[in-house]
Design a protein around this motif. Structure first.
Motif, short mmCIF file in Angstrom:
data_model
loop_
_atom_site.label_atom_id
_atom_site.label_comp_id
_atom_site.label_asym_id
_atom_site.label_seq_id
_atom_site.Cartn_x
_atom_site.Cartn_y
_atom_site.Cartn_z
N ARG A 1 0.84 -1.20 0.00
CA ARG A 1 0.00 0.00 0.00
C ARG A 1 0.88 1.26 0.00
NH1 ARG A 1 -1.80 3.81 2.99
NH2 ARG A 1 -0.68 3.16 4.88
N LEU A 2 1.93 1.24 0.83
CA LEU A 2 2.81 2.40 0.92
C LEU A 2 3.59 2.60 -0.38
CD1 LEU A 2 4.11 1.96 4.57
CD2 LEU A 2 2.79 3.91 3.69
N ASP B 1 9.21 11.14 -0.86
CA ASP B 1 10.42 10.90 -0.05
C ASP B 1 10.07 10.50 1.38
OD1 ASP B 1 11.86 11.44 -2.26
OD2 ASP B 1 12.54 13.44 -1.64
N ARG B 2 8.99 11.14 1.89
CA ARG B 2 8.58 10.82 3.26
C ARG B 2 8.21 9.32 3.35
NH1 ARG B 2 4.73 9.54 6.24
NH2 ARG B 2 3.15 9.56 4.59
N ILE B 3 7.48 8.85 2.36
CA ILE B 3 7.06 7.43 2.38
C ILE B 3 8.28 6.52 2.22
CG2 ILE B 3 5.70 5.68 1.20
CD1 ILE B 3 3.69 7.90 0.48
N ARG B 4 9.21 6.95 1.35
CA ARG B 4 10.42 6.15 1.18
C ARG B 4 11.15 6.01 2.53
NH1 ARG B 4 14.98 4.89 -2.38
NH2 ARG B 4 13.87 5.53 -4.23
N PRO C 1 12.18 1.06 -14.85
CA PRO C 1 11.23 1.53 -15.87
C PRO C 1 9.87 0.83 -15.75
CG PRO C 1 13.36 1.02 -16.86
CD PRO C 1 13.42 0.58 -15.44
N GLN C 2 9.88 -0.39 -15.23
CA GLN C 2 8.61 -1.13 -15.14
C GLN C 2 7.84 -0.83 -13.86
OE1 GLN C 2 11.55 -2.76 -15.93
NE2 GLN C 2 11.11 -2.86 -18.12
N GLY C 3 8.45 -0.08 -12.95
CA GLY C 3 7.75 0.19 -11.70
C GLY C 3 8.73 0.10 -10.54
N THR C 4 8.20 0.12 -9.35
CA THR C 4 9.04 0.12 -8.16
C THR C 4 9.08 -1.27 -7.55
OG1 THR C 4 8.47 2.41 -7.73
CG2 THR C 4 9.39 1.17 -5.90
N ARG C 5 10.30 -1.77 -7.27
CA ARG C 5 10.46 -3.04 -6.59
C ARG C 5 10.81 -2.77 -5.14
NH1 ARG C 5 14.51 -5.51 -11.09
NH2 ARG C 5 13.01 -5.42 -12.79
N TRP C 6 10.45 -3.68 -4.28
CA TRP C 6 10.88 -3.51 -2.89
C TRP C 6 11.44 -4.84 -2.39
CZ3 TRP C 6 8.70 -6.53 0.95
CH2 TRP C 6 7.45 -7.13 0.67
N GLU D 1 9.85 6.30 5.49
CA GLU D 1 9.06 5.47 6.40
C GLU D 1 9.32 3.99 6.12
OE1 GLU D 1 4.87 6.41 6.48
OE2 GLU D 1 4.40 4.46 7.41
N LEU D 2 9.37 3.64 4.85
CA LEU D 2 9.65 2.24 4.49
C LEU D 2 11.07 1.85 4.89
CD1 LEU D 2 7.86 2.15 1.05
CD2 LEU D 2 7.32 0.66 2.99
N ALA D 3 12.01 2.78 4.69
CA ALA D 3 13.40 2.48 5.04
C ALA D 3 13.51 2.18 6.54
CB ALA D 3 14.31 3.66 4.67
N ALA D 4 12.72 2.94 7.33
CA ALA D 4 12.75 2.71 8.78
C ALA D 4 12.25 1.31 9.11
CB ALA D 4 11.90 3.76 9.49
N ARG D 5 11.43 0.74 8.24
CA ARG D 5 10.94 -0.63 8.45
C ARG D 5 11.85 -1.66 7.79
NH1 ARG D 5 4.44 -0.50 7.68
NH2 ARG D 5 4.05 1.54 8.62
N GLY D 6 12.96 -1.20 7.25
CA GLY D 6 13.91 -2.15 6.65
C GLY D 6 13.59 -2.49 5.21
N ILE D 7 12.74 -1.65 4.57
CA ILE D 7 12.37 -1.94 3.19
C ILE D 7 13.14 -1.02 2.24
CG2 ILE D 7 10.45 -2.01 1.53
CD1 ILE D 7 10.26 -4.04 3.87
N VAL D 8 13.78 -1.62 1.28
CA VAL D 8 14.57 -0.87 0.30
C VAL D 8 13.79 -0.82 -1.01
CG1 VAL D 8 16.77 -0.73 -0.89
CG2 VAL D 8 16.64 -1.78 1.37
N LEU D 9 13.73 0.36 -1.62
CA LEU D 9 13.00 0.51 -2.88
C LEU D 9 13.98 0.66 -4.04
CD1 LEU D 9 10.24 3.05 -1.82
CD2 LEU D 9 10.15 0.55 -1.82
N GLU D 10 13.55 0.15 -5.16
CA GLU D 10 14.36 0.29 -6.37
C GLU D 10 13.41 0.69 -7.49
OE1 GLU D 10 17.02 -2.53 -9.31
OE2 GLU D 10 16.29 -3.35 -7.41
N ASP D 11 13.63 1.86 -8.06
CA ASP D 11 12.74 2.31 -9.14
C ASP D 11 13.28 1.81 -10.47
OD1 ASP D 11 10.86 3.76 -7.57
OD2 ASP D 11 12.43 5.24 -7.21
#
Ligand SMILES: [Zn+2]
Length: 477
Positions: free
Chosen positions: A434-435, A452-455, A469-474, A457-467
Protein backbone atom coordinates in the motif's frame (compact mmCIF):
# COMPACT_ATOMS: atom_id res chain seq x y z
CA UNK A 1 18.34 -37.16 -14.73
CA UNK A 2 21.95 -36.40 -13.77
CA UNK A 3 23.81 -39.35 -12.28
CA UNK A 4 24.37 -38.76 -8.58
CA UNK A 5 27.85 -38.50 -7.14
CA UNK A 6 28.48 -38.83 -3.42
CA UNK A 7 31.61 -38.63 -1.31
CA UNK A 8 32.61 -42.12 -0.24
CA UNK A 9 34.44 -42.26 3.08
CA UNK A 10 35.76 -45.63 1.95
CA UNK A 11 38.48 -44.44 -0.42
CA UNK A 12 37.93 -40.78 0.54
CA UNK A 13 36.75 -39.54 -2.82
CA UNK A 14 33.68 -38.54 -4.76
CA UNK A 15 32.22 -41.57 -6.49
CA UNK A 16 29.14 -42.22 -8.61
CA UNK A 17 26.34 -43.93 -6.77
CA UNK A 18 26.44 -47.56 -7.85
CA UNK A 19 23.47 -49.44 -6.40
CA UNK A 20 23.31 -53.23 -6.54
CA UNK A 21 19.92 -52.96 -8.25
CA UNK A 22 19.96 -50.10 -10.78
CA UNK A 23 16.88 -48.20 -9.61
CA UNK A 24 16.76 -49.15 -5.93
CA UNK A 25 18.97 -47.70 -3.19
CA UNK A 26 19.26 -49.64 0.05
CA UNK A 27 20.33 -47.44 2.94
CA UNK A 28 21.28 -48.24 6.51
CA UNK A 29 21.46 -45.42 9.02
CA UNK A 30 22.65 -45.83 12.60
CA UNK A 31 19.79 -44.63 14.74
CA UNK A 32 19.71 -43.18 18.22
CA UNK A 33 20.71 -44.85 21.44
CA UNK A 34 17.49 -44.30 23.32
CA UNK A 35 18.71 -43.24 26.75
CA UNK A 36 18.04 -39.49 26.60
CA UNK A 37 16.44 -36.79 24.45
CA UNK A 38 18.41 -36.41 21.24
CA UNK A 39 20.21 -33.07 20.85
CA UNK A 40 20.51 -30.90 17.78
CA UNK A 41 23.84 -32.51 16.90
CA UNK A 42 22.05 -35.84 16.47
CA UNK A 43 19.24 -34.12 14.61
CA UNK A 44 21.67 -32.69 12.12
CA UNK A 45 22.70 -36.22 11.13
CA UNK A 46 19.11 -37.43 10.89
CA UNK A 47 18.12 -34.41 8.79
CA UNK A 48 21.02 -35.08 6.43
CA UNK A 49 19.73 -38.63 6.05
CA UNK A 50 16.23 -37.31 5.34
CA UNK A 51 17.68 -35.01 2.68
CA UNK A 52 19.58 -37.96 1.23
CA UNK A 53 16.56 -40.25 0.86
CA UNK A 54 14.36 -37.49 -0.54
CA UNK A 55 17.06 -36.39 -2.98
CA UNK A 56 17.56 -39.94 -4.25
CA UNK A 57 13.83 -40.26 -4.87
CA UNK A 58 13.85 -36.89 -6.63
CA UNK A 59 16.63 -38.31 -8.83
CA UNK A 60 14.42 -41.22 -9.79
CA UNK A 61 15.39 -44.00 -7.39
CA UNK A 62 13.30 -46.09 -5.07
CA UNK A 63 14.64 -46.11 -1.53
CA UNK A 64 14.58 -48.63 1.29
CA UNK A 65 16.02 -47.25 4.49
CA UNK A 66 16.66 -49.02 7.76
CA UNK A 67 17.31 -47.11 10.97
CA UNK A 68 18.01 -49.13 14.08
CA UNK A 69 17.09 -48.14 17.61
CA UNK A 70 19.84 -49.08 20.05
CA UNK A 71 17.82 -50.06 23.08
CA UNK A 72 20.41 -52.24 24.77
CA UNK A 73 23.93 -51.01 25.52
CA UNK A 74 25.87 -49.67 28.52
CA UNK A 75 24.01 -46.35 28.56
CA UNK A 76 20.48 -47.74 28.39
CA UNK A 77 21.30 -50.43 30.94
CA UNK A 78 22.81 -47.95 33.38
CA UNK A 79 19.91 -45.54 32.91
CA UNK A 80 17.29 -48.22 33.46
CA UNK A 81 19.14 -49.48 36.53
CA UNK A 82 19.34 -46.01 38.04
CA UNK A 83 15.65 -45.37 37.34
CA UNK A 84 14.66 -48.78 38.73
CA UNK A 85 12.86 -49.64 35.48
CA UNK A 86 12.98 -52.49 33.00
CA UNK A 87 14.94 -51.76 29.86
CA UNK A 88 11.73 -51.60 27.82
CA UNK A 89 9.97 -49.22 30.24
CA UNK A 90 13.04 -47.02 30.46
CA UNK A 91 13.66 -46.68 26.71
CA UNK A 92 10.05 -46.34 25.51
CA UNK A 93 9.57 -42.63 26.36
CA UNK A 94 12.86 -41.78 24.63
CA UNK A 95 11.80 -43.71 21.54
CA UNK A 96 8.52 -41.79 21.53
CA UNK A 97 10.25 -38.42 21.94
CA UNK A 98 12.64 -39.34 19.13
CA UNK A 99 9.74 -39.96 16.76
CA UNK A 100 8.07 -36.77 17.93
CA UNK A 101 11.17 -34.76 16.97
CA UNK A 102 11.31 -36.55 13.64
CA UNK A 103 7.69 -35.66 12.92
CA UNK A 104 8.10 -32.08 14.10
CA UNK A 105 10.99 -31.60 11.66
CA UNK A 106 9.11 -33.33 8.81
CA UNK A 107 11.56 -36.20 8.60
CA UNK A 108 10.21 -39.18 6.74
CA UNK A 109 10.01 -42.47 8.58
CA UNK A 110 12.47 -45.10 7.37
CA UNK A 111 10.87 -48.20 5.89
CA UNK A 112 12.23 -50.31 8.78
CA UNK A 113 13.25 -49.27 12.29
CA UNK A 114 14.29 -52.44 14.09
CA UNK A 115 15.17 -52.58 17.77
CA UNK A 116 18.24 -54.46 18.92
CA UNK A 117 16.30 -56.29 21.65
CA UNK A 118 13.98 -57.73 19.00
CA UNK A 119 16.86 -59.17 16.95
CA UNK A 120 18.81 -61.20 19.48
CA UNK A 121 18.48 -64.47 17.47
CA UNK A 122 19.92 -62.82 14.33
CA UNK A 123 22.76 -61.33 16.38
CA UNK A 124 23.57 -64.69 17.98
CA UNK A 125 23.56 -66.36 14.58
CA UNK A 126 26.03 -63.82 13.21
CA UNK A 127 28.35 -64.23 16.20
CA UNK A 128 28.19 -68.04 15.87
CA UNK A 129 29.18 -67.74 12.22
CA UNK A 130 32.16 -65.57 13.14
CA UNK A 131 33.31 -68.15 15.70
CA UNK A 132 32.87 -70.92 13.16
CA UNK A 133 35.00 -69.02 10.64
CA UNK A 134 37.56 -68.37 13.39
CA UNK A 135 37.19 -64.60 13.38
CA UNK A 136 35.88 -64.64 16.95
CA UNK A 137 36.50 -66.53 20.17
CA UNK A 138 34.70 -67.14 23.42
CA UNK A 139 36.23 -66.27 26.76
CA UNK A 140 34.46 -66.56 30.15
CA UNK A 141 30.99 -66.29 28.60
CA UNK A 142 31.88 -63.30 26.40
CA UNK A 143 32.76 -63.39 22.71
CA UNK A 144 35.36 -61.15 21.08
CA UNK A 145 36.22 -60.34 17.50
CA UNK A 146 39.84 -61.12 16.72
CA UNK A 147 41.28 -58.16 14.87
CA UNK A 148 44.54 -59.98 14.13
CA UNK A 149 42.52 -62.31 11.88
CA UNK A 150 41.28 -59.44 9.72
CA UNK A 151 44.01 -57.95 7.50
CA UNK A 152 41.53 -55.40 6.08
CA UNK A 153 40.83 -53.84 9.45
CA UNK A 154 41.23 -50.07 9.31
CA UNK A 155 40.34 -49.63 5.64
CA UNK A 156 37.47 -47.24 6.33
CA UNK A 157 39.00 -45.03 9.00
CA UNK A 158 42.66 -45.34 8.07
CA UNK A 159 43.16 -46.43 11.64
CA UNK A 160 46.62 -47.80 12.20
CA UNK A 161 46.44 -50.87 14.40
CA UNK A 162 50.15 -50.84 15.08
CA UNK A 163 49.53 -47.67 17.09
CA UNK A 164 47.65 -49.64 19.71
CA UNK A 165 50.17 -51.72 21.58
CA UNK A 166 49.37 -55.16 22.78
CA UNK A 167 49.15 -55.52 26.52
CA UNK A 168 47.65 -52.09 27.22
CA UNK A 169 45.36 -51.95 30.16
CA UNK A 170 42.07 -53.67 29.40
CA UNK A 171 38.77 -52.11 30.41
CA UNK A 172 36.97 -53.96 33.19
CA UNK A 173 34.07 -55.24 31.17
CA UNK A 174 36.31 -56.51 28.43
CA UNK A 175 38.33 -58.72 30.68
CA UNK A 176 39.44 -61.92 28.99
CA UNK A 177 40.46 -60.56 25.60
CA UNK A 178 43.42 -62.19 23.85
CA UNK A 179 44.46 -58.86 22.43
CA UNK A 180 43.64 -55.38 23.70
CA UNK A 181 42.50 -54.38 20.22
CA UNK A 182 39.74 -56.99 20.06
CA UNK A 183 36.19 -55.85 20.67
CA UNK A 184 33.20 -57.54 22.27
CA UNK A 185 30.49 -59.18 20.19
CA UNK A 186 28.74 -60.71 23.20
CA UNK A 187 29.09 -59.60 26.79
CA UNK A 188 28.61 -62.11 29.60
CA UNK A 189 25.89 -61.11 32.03
CA UNK A 190 26.80 -59.03 35.08
CA UNK A 191 24.69 -58.92 38.24
CA UNK A 192 21.54 -56.84 37.84
CA UNK A 193 21.82 -56.58 34.05
CA UNK A 194 19.27 -57.80 31.53
CA UNK A 195 20.44 -60.93 29.72
CA UNK A 196 19.46 -63.29 26.94
CA UNK A 197 20.38 -66.96 26.61
CA UNK A 198 23.07 -67.82 24.11
CA UNK A 199 25.38 -70.74 23.26
CA UNK A 200 27.99 -68.95 25.43
CA UNK A 201 25.71 -68.49 28.41
CA UNK A 202 23.48 -65.57 29.40
CA UNK A 203 24.56 -62.14 28.22
CA UNK A 204 23.83 -59.34 25.78
CA UNK A 205 25.11 -58.19 22.40
CA UNK A 206 27.80 -55.57 21.88
CA UNK A 207 26.71 -52.39 20.13
CA UNK A 208 28.64 -52.88 16.88
CA UNK A 209 27.27 -56.32 16.09
CA UNK A 210 23.66 -55.08 16.40
CA UNK A 211 24.08 -52.93 13.31
CA UNK A 212 25.77 -55.66 11.26
CA UNK A 213 23.02 -58.16 12.06
CA UNK A 214 20.09 -55.80 11.49
CA UNK A 215 21.43 -54.15 8.33
CA UNK A 216 22.13 -57.48 6.61
CA UNK A 217 18.79 -58.91 7.72
CA UNK A 218 16.80 -56.15 6.02
CA UNK A 219 19.13 -55.14 3.18
CA UNK A 220 21.13 -58.24 2.28
CA UNK A 221 24.85 -59.04 2.71
CA UNK A 222 25.88 -56.26 0.31
CA UNK A 223 23.95 -53.01 0.16
CA UNK A 224 24.37 -49.52 -1.24
CA UNK A 225 24.68 -46.79 1.37
CA UNK A 226 25.58 -46.73 5.02
CA UNK A 227 25.32 -43.40 6.81
CA UNK A 228 25.96 -41.77 10.13
CA UNK A 229 27.82 -38.92 11.77
CA UNK A 230 31.59 -38.74 11.34
CA UNK A 231 32.03 -39.73 14.99
CA UNK A 232 30.81 -43.23 14.04
CA UNK A 233 33.54 -43.92 11.46
CA UNK A 234 35.81 -45.32 14.14
CA UNK A 235 35.40 -47.69 15.79
CA UNK A 236 31.70 -48.36 15.11
CA UNK A 237 31.64 -48.51 11.33
CA UNK A 238 35.11 -50.01 11.07
CA UNK A 239 33.89 -52.80 13.34
CA UNK A 240 30.69 -53.26 11.36
CA UNK A 241 32.75 -53.85 8.22
CA UNK A 242 35.04 -56.30 10.04
CA UNK A 243 32.13 -58.33 11.42
CA UNK A 244 30.02 -58.37 8.28
CA UNK A 245 32.70 -59.07 5.70
CA UNK A 246 34.37 -61.71 7.87
CA UNK A 247 31.04 -63.47 8.28
CA UNK A 248 29.95 -63.38 4.63
CA UNK A 249 33.17 -63.08 2.64
CA UNK A 250 31.37 -60.39 0.59
CA UNK A 251 31.74 -56.61 0.39
CA UNK A 252 29.42 -55.16 3.05
CA UNK A 253 28.61 -51.64 1.82
CA UNK A 254 29.37 -49.88 -1.47
CA UNK A 255 29.19 -46.29 -0.30
CA UNK A 256 29.86 -44.89 3.17
CA UNK A 257 28.45 -41.40 3.67
CA UNK A 258 29.12 -39.38 6.85
CA UNK A 259 27.87 -36.01 7.98
CA UNK A 260 30.07 -33.57 9.86
CA UNK A 261 29.58 -32.36 13.41
CA UNK A 262 27.35 -29.58 14.55
CA UNK A 263 29.08 -27.04 16.78
CA UNK A 264 27.46 -24.25 18.78
CA UNK A 265 28.83 -20.70 18.67
CA UNK A 266 32.09 -22.10 17.34
CA UNK A 267 32.45 -24.52 20.24
CA UNK A 268 31.99 -28.21 20.65
CA UNK A 269 28.65 -29.11 22.17
CA UNK A 270 28.91 -30.32 25.74
CA UNK A 271 26.82 -30.64 28.85
CA UNK A 272 29.26 -28.50 30.85
CA UNK A 273 28.99 -25.55 28.43
CA UNK A 274 25.19 -25.76 28.61
CA UNK A 275 24.98 -25.60 24.81
CA UNK A 276 23.65 -29.10 24.21
CA UNK A 277 20.29 -27.89 22.94
CA UNK A 278 17.37 -30.16 22.18
CA UNK A 279 14.70 -29.33 19.61
CA UNK A 280 12.35 -28.54 22.46
CA UNK A 281 14.81 -25.94 23.83
CA UNK A 282 14.73 -24.10 20.52
CA UNK A 283 10.95 -24.26 20.21
CA UNK A 284 10.58 -23.05 23.81
CA UNK A 285 12.63 -19.99 22.85
CA UNK A 286 10.12 -19.19 20.14
CA UNK A 287 12.01 -20.50 17.10
CA UNK A 288 10.12 -22.62 14.62
CA UNK A 289 10.83 -26.19 13.61
CA UNK A 290 10.52 -24.99 10.04
CA UNK A 291 13.46 -22.60 10.49
CA UNK A 292 15.48 -25.37 12.17
CA UNK A 293 14.87 -27.68 9.24
CA UNK A 294 15.80 -24.97 6.76
CA UNK A 295 19.00 -24.07 8.61
CA UNK A 296 20.18 -27.66 8.87
CA UNK A 297 19.48 -28.35 5.20
CA UNK A 298 21.25 -25.19 4.07
CA UNK A 299 24.75 -26.23 5.20
CA UNK A 300 26.53 -28.89 3.17
CA UNK A 301 26.60 -32.17 5.08
CA UNK A 302 30.38 -32.44 4.89
CA UNK A 303 30.87 -29.03 6.48
CA UNK A 304 30.71 -28.35 10.19
CA UNK A 305 27.44 -26.63 10.96
CA UNK A 306 28.07 -23.75 13.34
CA UNK A 307 24.76 -23.34 15.10
CA UNK A 308 23.94 -19.87 16.43
CA UNK A 309 20.64 -18.22 17.21
CA UNK A 310 21.45 -15.57 14.60
CA UNK A 311 21.78 -18.27 11.96
CA UNK A 312 18.36 -19.56 12.97
CA UNK A 313 16.97 -16.05 12.55
CA UNK A 314 18.65 -15.91 9.16
CA UNK A 315 16.86 -19.13 8.21
CA UNK A 316 13.53 -17.68 9.31
CA UNK A 317 14.28 -14.58 7.20
CA UNK A 318 15.00 -16.66 4.12
CA UNK A 319 11.70 -18.46 4.52
CA UNK A 320 9.93 -15.13 4.92
CA UNK A 321 11.21 -14.13 1.48
CA UNK A 322 9.55 -17.19 -0.02
CA UNK A 323 6.33 -16.58 1.91
CA UNK A 324 6.19 -12.96 0.81
CA UNK A 325 6.67 -13.91 -2.81
CA UNK A 326 3.80 -16.38 -2.51
CA UNK A 327 1.62 -13.76 -0.91
CA UNK A 328 2.35 -11.14 -3.55
CA UNK A 329 1.78 -13.68 -6.30
CA UNK A 330 -1.56 -14.69 -4.81
CA UNK A 331 -2.62 -11.03 -4.92
CA UNK A 332 -1.10 -10.17 -8.29
CA UNK A 333 -3.25 -9.57 -11.33
CA UNK A 334 -3.22 -12.55 -13.63
CA UNK A 335 -4.19 -12.41 -17.26
CA UNK A 336 -3.11 -12.60 -20.87
CA UNK A 337 -0.43 -14.77 -22.39
CA UNK A 338 1.63 -16.95 -20.05
CA UNK A 339 4.98 -15.27 -19.45
CA UNK A 340 7.84 -16.87 -21.36
CA UNK A 341 10.53 -15.63 -18.98
CA UNK A 342 8.71 -17.14 -16.04
CA UNK A 343 8.39 -20.49 -17.80
CA UNK A 344 12.08 -20.41 -18.55
CA UNK A 345 12.88 -19.57 -14.92
CA UNK A 346 10.79 -22.51 -13.72
CA UNK A 347 12.63 -24.83 -16.09
CA UNK A 348 15.98 -23.50 -14.92
CA UNK A 349 15.02 -24.00 -11.28
CA UNK A 350 14.21 -27.63 -11.92
CA UNK A 351 17.43 -28.30 -13.81
CA UNK A 352 19.74 -26.43 -11.40
CA UNK A 353 18.04 -27.78 -8.30
CA UNK A 354 18.33 -31.38 -9.49
CA UNK A 355 21.92 -30.97 -10.66
CA UNK A 356 22.90 -29.50 -7.28
CA UNK A 357 21.45 -32.46 -5.38
CA UNK A 358 23.12 -34.94 -7.70
CA UNK A 359 26.42 -33.18 -7.00
CA UNK A 360 27.16 -34.70 -3.58
CA UNK A 361 23.89 -33.41 -2.11
CA UNK A 362 24.75 -29.75 -2.50
CA UNK A 363 21.65 -28.36 -0.83
CA UNK A 364 23.21 -24.91 -0.50
CA UNK A 365 23.44 -24.68 -4.30
CA UNK A 366 19.91 -26.09 -4.61
CA UNK A 367 18.64 -23.31 -2.32
CA UNK A 368 20.58 -20.72 -4.31
CA UNK A 369 18.72 -21.91 -7.42
CA UNK A 370 15.47 -21.56 -5.51
CA UNK A 371 16.19 -17.95 -4.57
CA UNK A 372 17.12 -17.05 -8.12
CA UNK A 373 13.64 -18.28 -9.01
CA UNK A 374 11.99 -16.35 -6.17
CA UNK A 375 13.64 -13.19 -7.44
CA UNK A 376 12.47 -13.87 -11.02
CA UNK A 377 8.90 -14.28 -9.81
CA UNK A 378 9.07 -11.05 -7.82
CA UNK A 379 10.31 -9.19 -10.87
CA UNK A 380 7.53 -10.69 -12.97
CA UNK A 381 4.97 -9.53 -10.40
CA UNK A 382 6.40 -6.01 -10.35
CA UNK A 383 6.48 -5.86 -14.13
CA UNK A 384 2.90 -7.17 -14.26
CA UNK A 385 3.85 -10.15 -16.36
CA UNK A 386 1.72 -12.75 -14.56
CA UNK A 387 -0.19 -14.41 -17.38
CA UNK A 388 -2.96 -16.97 -17.30
CA UNK A 389 -1.70 -20.15 -15.63
CA UNK A 390 1.56 -18.60 -14.39
CA UNK A 391 0.48 -18.75 -10.78
CA UNK A 392 -0.04 -22.50 -11.07
CA UNK A 393 3.26 -22.84 -12.87
CA UNK A 394 5.10 -21.13 -10.02
CA UNK A 395 3.23 -23.17 -7.41
CA UNK A 396 4.12 -26.40 -9.24
CA UNK A 397 7.82 -25.45 -9.44
CA UNK A 398 7.91 -24.73 -5.71
CA UNK A 399 6.02 -27.93 -4.89
CA UNK A 400 8.51 -29.94 -6.94
CA UNK A 401 11.47 -28.53 -4.99
CA UNK A 402 9.50 -29.00 -1.78
CA UNK A 403 9.33 -32.77 -2.35
CA UNK A 404 12.92 -32.64 -1.19
CA UNK A 405 13.09 -29.56 1.02
CA UNK A 406 9.68 -29.75 2.68
CA UNK A 407 9.99 -26.25 4.14
CA UNK A 408 8.44 -24.02 1.48
CA UNK A 409 4.76 -24.38 2.28
CA UNK A 410 3.88 -22.46 5.45
CA UNK A 411 0.51 -24.20 5.62
CA UNK A 412 2.31 -27.50 6.24
CA UNK A 413 3.92 -26.15 9.40
CA UNK A 414 1.30 -25.65 12.06
CA UNK A 415 3.90 -24.58 14.60
CA UNK A 416 5.76 -22.33 12.17
CA UNK A 417 3.18 -19.63 12.14
CA UNK A 418 0.00 -19.83 14.12
CA UNK A 419 -2.88 -18.54 11.96
CA UNK A 420 -2.76 -15.21 13.81
CA UNK A 421 0.96 -14.80 13.01
CA UNK A 422 0.31 -15.73 9.44
CA UNK A 423 -2.33 -13.04 9.14
CA UNK A 424 0.04 -10.57 10.73
CA UNK A 425 2.74 -11.40 8.18
CA UNK A 426 0.24 -10.98 5.34
CA UNK A 427 -0.98 -7.70 6.78
CA UNK A 428 2.60 -6.46 6.94
CA UNK A 429 3.16 -7.25 3.26
CA UNK A 430 -0.17 -5.66 2.32
CA UNK A 431 0.83 -2.52 4.23
CA UNK A 432 4.18 -2.34 2.42
CA UNK A 433 2.48 -2.71 -0.94
CA UNK A 434 0.00 0.00 0.00
CA UNK A 435 2.81 2.40 0.92
CA UNK A 436 4.77 1.61 -2.26
CA UNK A 437 1.65 2.39 -4.28
CA UNK A 438 0.98 5.58 -2.30
CA UNK A 439 4.54 6.74 -3.02
CA UNK A 440 4.10 6.06 -6.71
CA UNK A 441 0.85 8.01 -6.71
CA UNK A 442 2.54 10.92 -4.91
CA UNK A 443 5.35 10.97 -7.48
CA UNK A 444 2.83 10.96 -10.31
CA UNK A 445 1.27 14.06 -8.72
CA UNK A 446 4.83 15.45 -8.57
CA UNK A 447 4.50 15.57 -4.77
CA UNK A 448 8.11 14.54 -4.27
CA UNK A 449 8.21 15.58 -0.61
CA UNK A 450 5.45 13.08 0.17
CA UNK A 451 7.18 10.45 -1.99
CA UNK A 452 10.42 10.90 -0.05
CA UNK A 453 8.58 10.82 3.26
CA UNK A 454 7.06 7.43 2.38
CA UNK A 455 10.42 6.15 1.18
CA UNK A 456 11.94 7.08 4.57
CA UNK A 457 9.06 5.47 6.40
CA UNK A 458 9.65 2.24 4.49
CA UNK A 459 13.40 2.48 5.04
CA UNK A 460 12.75 2.71 8.78
CA UNK A 461 10.94 -0.63 8.45
CA UNK A 462 13.91 -2.15 6.65
CA UNK A 463 12.37 -1.94 3.19
CA UNK A 464 14.57 -0.87 0.30
CA UNK A 465 13.00 0.51 -2.88
CA UNK A 466 14.36 0.29 -6.37
CA UNK A 467 12.74 2.32 -9.14
CA UNK A 468 12.84 0.66 -12.56
CA UNK A 469 11.23 1.53 -15.87
CA UNK A 470 8.61 -1.13 -15.14
CA UNK A 471 7.75 0.19 -11.70
CA UNK A 472 9.04 0.12 -8.16
CA UNK A 473 10.46 -3.04 -6.59
CA UNK A 474 10.88 -3.51 -2.89
CA UNK A 475 12.84 -5.90 -0.78
CA UNK A 476 13.87 -6.33 2.81
CA UNK A 477 17.30 -5.06 3.71
ZN1 LIG B 1 25.34 -48.56 13.85
Amino acid sequence: MPEPVLFNTLGRQLAPLDPVEPDLVRIYTCGPTVYNEVHIGNLRTFLFEDLLRRSLRHLGYRVVQVMNLTDVDDKTIQGAHRAGLSLADYTEPFIQSFWRDQDTLHMERPEHFPRATEHIPEIIELIARLIEREFAYESDGSVFFSIARDPDYGKLSGFDLAQVRRGERVANDEYGKDDVRDFALWKAVKPGEPAWDSPWGPGRPGWHVECSAMSMKYLGPTFDLHCGGVDLIFPHHENEIAQSESATGLPFVRHWVHSEHLIVDGQKMSKSLGNQHTLKDLLDRGYTARAVRYLFLSVHYRQKLNFTFESLEGAAGALRRVDEMRFRLAHAQEGGEPDARLAEAAGRLKADFTAALADDLNAAAALAALFVFVKEVNVAIEERRIGTGDRDRVAAALADADQVLDVLDPAAWPDAAAPADDDAAEDAVAEIERLVQARQDARKRRDFAEGDRIRDELAARGIVLEDTPQGTRWKRR
